[in-house]
Motif scaffolding. Structure first.
Motif, PDB file in Angstrom:
ATOM      1  N   ALA A  26       0.831  -1.205   0.000  1.00 28.52           N
ATOM      2  CA  ALA A  26       0.000   0.000   0.000  1.00 28.52           C
ATOM      3  C   ALA A  26       0.865   1.255   0.000  1.00 28.52           C
ATOM      4  O   ALA A  26       1.880   1.342   0.687  1.00 28.52           O
ATOM      5  CB  ALA A  26      -0.904   0.002   1.215  1.00 28.52           C
ATOM      6  N   ASP A  27       0.425   2.250  -0.783  1.00 32.73           N
ATOM      7  CA  ASP A  27       1.151   3.518  -0.873  1.00 32.73           C
ATOM      8  C   ASP A  27       0.349   4.692  -0.311  1.00 32.73           C
ATOM      9  O   ASP A  27       0.941   5.671   0.156  1.00 32.73           O
ATOM     10  CB  ASP A  27       1.492   3.825  -2.339  1.00 32.73           C
ATOM     11  N   LYS A  28      -0.991   4.622  -0.400  1.00 33.97           N
ATOM     12  CA  LYS A  28      -1.809   5.782  -0.043  1.00 33.97           C
ATOM     13  C   LYS A  28      -2.798   5.490   1.080  1.00 33.97           C
ATOM     14  O   LYS A  28      -2.835   6.196   2.080  1.00 33.97           O
ATOM     15  CB  LYS A  28      -2.571   6.276  -1.272  1.00 33.97           C
ATOM     16  N   ARG A  29      -3.621   4.459   0.888  1.00 31.92           N
ATOM     17  CA  ARG A  29      -4.688   4.249   1.864  1.00 31.92           C
ATOM     18  C   ARG A  29      -5.075   2.777   1.940  1.00 31.92           C
ATOM     19  O   ARG A  29      -5.149   2.075   0.919  1.00 31.92           O
ATOM     20  CB  ARG A  29      -5.918   5.075   1.486  1.00 31.92           C
ATOM     21  N   ILE A  30      -5.358   2.345   3.155  1.00 34.10           N
ATOM     22  CA  ILE A  30      -5.971   1.040   3.395  1.00 34.10           C
ATOM     23  C   ILE A  30      -7.287   1.308   4.120  1.00 34.10           C
ATOM     24  O   ILE A  30      -7.308   1.947   5.179  1.00 34.10           O
ATOM     25  CB  ILE A  30      -5.075   0.129   4.254  1.00 34.10           C
ATOM     26  N   ALA A  31      -8.385   0.854   3.525  1.00 34.84           N
ATOM     27  CA  ALA A  31      -9.707   1.056   4.119  1.00 34.84           C
ATOM     28  C   ALA A  31     -10.292  -0.301   4.483  1.00 34.84           C
ATOM     29  O   ALA A  31     -10.249  -1.247   3.686  1.00 34.84           O
ATOM     30  CB  ALA A  31     -10.627   1.773   3.130  1.00 34.84           C
ATOM     31  N   MET A  32     -10.833  -0.397   5.694  1.00 33.73           N
ATOM     32  CA  MET A  32     -11.359  -1.675   6.177  1.00 33.73           C
ATOM     33  C   MET A  32     -12.755  -1.497   6.756  1.00 33.73           C
ATOM     34  O   MET A  32     -13.031  -0.532   7.468  1.00 33.73           O
ATOM     35  CB  MET A  32     -10.441  -2.261   7.263  1.00 33.73           C
ATOM     36  N   ILE A  33     -13.636  -2.451   6.441  1.00 43.23           N
ATOM     37  CA  ILE A  33     -14.913  -2.609   7.137  1.00 43.23           C
ATOM     38  C   ILE A  33     -14.872  -4.019   7.707  1.00 43.23           C
ATOM     39  O   ILE A  33     -14.811  -5.003   6.955  1.00 43.23           O
ATOM     40  CB  ILE A  33     -16.115  -2.448   6.194  1.00 43.23           C
ATOM     41  N   THR A  34     -14.880  -4.127   9.019  1.00 50.44           N
ATOM     42  CA  THR A  34     -14.701  -5.442   9.627  1.00 50.44           C
ATOM     43  C   THR A  34     -15.382  -5.485  10.987  1.00 50.44           C
ATOM     44  O   THR A  34     -16.019  -4.517  11.418  1.00 50.44           O
ATOM     45  CB  THR A  34     -13.195  -5.764   9.759  1.00 50.44           C
ATOM     46  N   SER A  35     -15.245  -6.612  11.658  1.00 49.30           N
ATOM     47  CA  SER A  35     -15.807  -6.776  12.998  1.00 49.30           C
ATOM     48  C   SER A  35     -14.705  -6.660  14.033  1.00 49.30           C
ATOM     49  O   SER A  35     -13.519  -6.881  13.740  1.00 49.30           O
ATOM     50  CB  SER A  35     -16.485  -8.152  13.121  1.00 49.30           C
ATOM     51  N   VAL A  36     -15.061  -6.328  15.253  1.00 43.79           N
ATOM     52  CA  VAL A  36     -14.084  -6.258  16.337  1.00 43.79           C
ATOM     53  C   VAL A  36     -13.485  -7.642  16.580  1.00 43.79           C
ATOM     54  O   VAL A  36     -12.307  -7.777  16.911  1.00 43.79           O
ATOM     55  CB  VAL A  36     -14.743  -5.698  17.610  1.00 43.79           C
ATOM     56  N   ARG A  37     -14.302  -8.665  16.380  1.00 42.80           N
ATOM     57  CA  ARG A  37     -13.814 -10.032  16.558  1.00 42.80           C
ATOM     58  C   ARG A  37     -12.629 -10.309  15.629  1.00 42.80           C
ATOM     59  O   ARG A  37     -11.606 -10.855  16.037  1.00 42.80           O
ATOM     60  CB  ARG A  37     -14.957 -11.006  16.273  1.00 42.80           C
ATOM     61  N   ASP A  38     -12.771  -9.905  14.360  1.00 40.09           N
ATOM     62  CA  ASP A  38     -11.670 -10.130  13.418  1.00 40.09           C
ATOM     63  C   ASP A  38     -10.490  -9.214  13.693  1.00 40.09           C
ATOM     64  O   ASP A  38      -9.336  -9.586  13.453  1.00 40.09           O
ATOM     65  CB  ASP A  38     -12.162  -9.955  11.977  1.00 40.09           C
TER      66      ASP A  38
END
Length: 432
Positions: A26-38
């Motif tokens: 990654a060079d600019k951005r990492i976007a995540m939608i996830t659960s607290v469990r994961d």
């Protein structure tokens, strides 16, 4: 720590372990939608270190997840990321630089299906979804304070599209429990059939709804249909601003002109206590200073009917060859210009004739209007004044006649507009 049942965690670890894995590239951005469990599993899987290293290189790390009190102990380890709270989604994703995507979808309690792709068009489309979720989320500090104090988290959301504005409007409306203020324009945003149905339903449940608006032909039928269930007043504050305040705690605001798209103005939804309280006080003050819409509407409708009467009489006079002066104002001896509905120059044997049409209201209002007519007559003498009074069906003539005698005027009255026009014309004919 990574259970085989979690496809998200397995895939995240697999790509992290590869030298070409998404966090390391990654060079600019990492976007995540996830659960607290994961997030908890990733902390021990190697993904955590890769994300922290990406942040150290200057990569923005954005995480959207659902947070409760136990979750705060997990997310505090991700201090390098910007974390927002949103209700948990069945779809989880990781996006790198809008070109690479890892997506998992829950198919059941312990089952997930994962997809990884290196497609810029697909990743870009998914990034739009992730950005919307992130921007709509509540920041970590606010949700943390809310969870610890039991008070709702404060949020401030900027809305750019009409559809998003409408969705927020409906969700906010349906959350109402005690009262709703709508101002300062009902049409067109709050007059859609679906919105009116919700307003009626809320009123039926006992929610107090107050609408401040500027009178317009577009709103007349709406006011007629709902005025018994919903309180309407004519706003003393004329503006294109539209706002809705629910239970004094949550607000939807737009300064976009009614004829323009939402993106042309500032549109926000917020529950910031200081801002909502300030606007709530303004709307409440304007409400107290504003007139009853339904009373003004009745006056407006009466004016339309009386104008039709005047037009009918004027037409009959012209057909009969009776001259009608251009203009409807007459200079009194006091220097004041007095307005009448029709003025005729009269003849060699009769004075100028002035005609006024009035609608009977309560005794005090009607008496005031008749006294104003008497003052006009005295100031403009010598003239003859014919007053046509529109009374309500079945209304007693006695009250009108008593008022007329008190001010020394003879009144022609009828409950039907056409009949009133005919009677007034006959009174004019007698003078020619």
């Amino acid at each position: 720590m990574c259970q085989p049942s979690s496809a998200f965690c397995r895939e995240a670890r697999r790509y992290t372990e590869q030298s070409s894995g998404w966090p390391r590239r990654a060079d600019k951005r990492i976007a995540m939608i996830t659960s607290v469990r994961d997030l908890g599993k990733m902390y021990y899987s190697g993904a955590y270190e890769a994300l922290a290293a990406a942040k150290a290189r200057g990569v923005a790390v954005e995480i959207v997840t659902e947070i409760d009190l136990p979750a705060l102990e997990i997310v505090k380890h991700y201090e390098f990321a910007e974390i927002r709270h949103r209700a948990e989604s069945k779809m989880k994703m990781v996006l790198k630089d809008e070109e690479e995507a890892l997506i998992t979808v829950s198919g059941g309690t312990e089952e997930e299906v994962a997809l990884w792709t290196y497609s810029q068009s697909f990743a870009s489309a998914m990034q739009s979804i992730a950005s919307n979720e992130f921007n709509a989320g509540i920041d970590l500090a606010s949700i943390s304070t809310a969870l610890k104090t039991g008070r709702p988290a404060e949020s401030f959301k900027i809305i750019t599209e009409d559809r998003e504005y409408e969705e927020n409007m409906m969700s906010l409306l349906t959350s109402a429990r005690a009262d709703v203020y709508i101002g300062f324009n009902l049409y067109p945003t709050f007059s859609a059939p679906a919105v009116l149905a919700v307003l009626r339903s809320l009123a039926d449940r006992g929610v107090k709804i107050r609408v401040l608006s500027a009178p317009s032909s577009d709103e007349v039928e709406i006011v007629k249909q709902l005025h018994n269930a919903i309180e309407f007043r004519i706003s003393a504050f004329q503006t294109d601003v539209q706002m809705m305040i629910v239970d004094g705690k949550d607000m939807l605001f737009s300064n976009a002109a009614r004829s323009q798209a939402r993106k042309s103005g500032i549109n926000i939804r917020t529950n910031l206590s200081g801002m909502v309280s300030f606007m709530h006080n303004i709307v409440a003050d304007v409400w107290l200073d504003s007139r009853e819409y339904i009373l003004e509407l009745e006056t407006l409708q009466q004016s339309i009917v009386l104008n039709r009467c005047a037009g009918a009489v004027k037409g009959k006079m012209q057909e009969r060859g009776i001259e009608v002066e251009l203009g409807n104002k007459m200079m009194g001896r006091s220097g004041v210009l007095h307005k009448f509905d029709i003025i005729s120059p009269g003849t060699e044997t009769s004075n100028r004739i002035a005609i006024s049409f009035l609608a009977h209201s309560d005794p005090e209002t009607t008496g005031t209007r008749l006294m104003e007519s008497k003052i006009k007559l005295l100031d403009c003498e010598p003239i003859e004044l014919v007053v046509g009074m529109l009374v309500k069906q079945g209304e007693s003539d006695g009250a009108v006649n008593k008022l007329a005698r008190a001010v020394g005027l003879r009144i022609v009255q009828a409950s039907d507009p056409e009949e009133l026009a005919e009677l007034v014309f006959h009174e004019i004919e007698k003078r020619y």
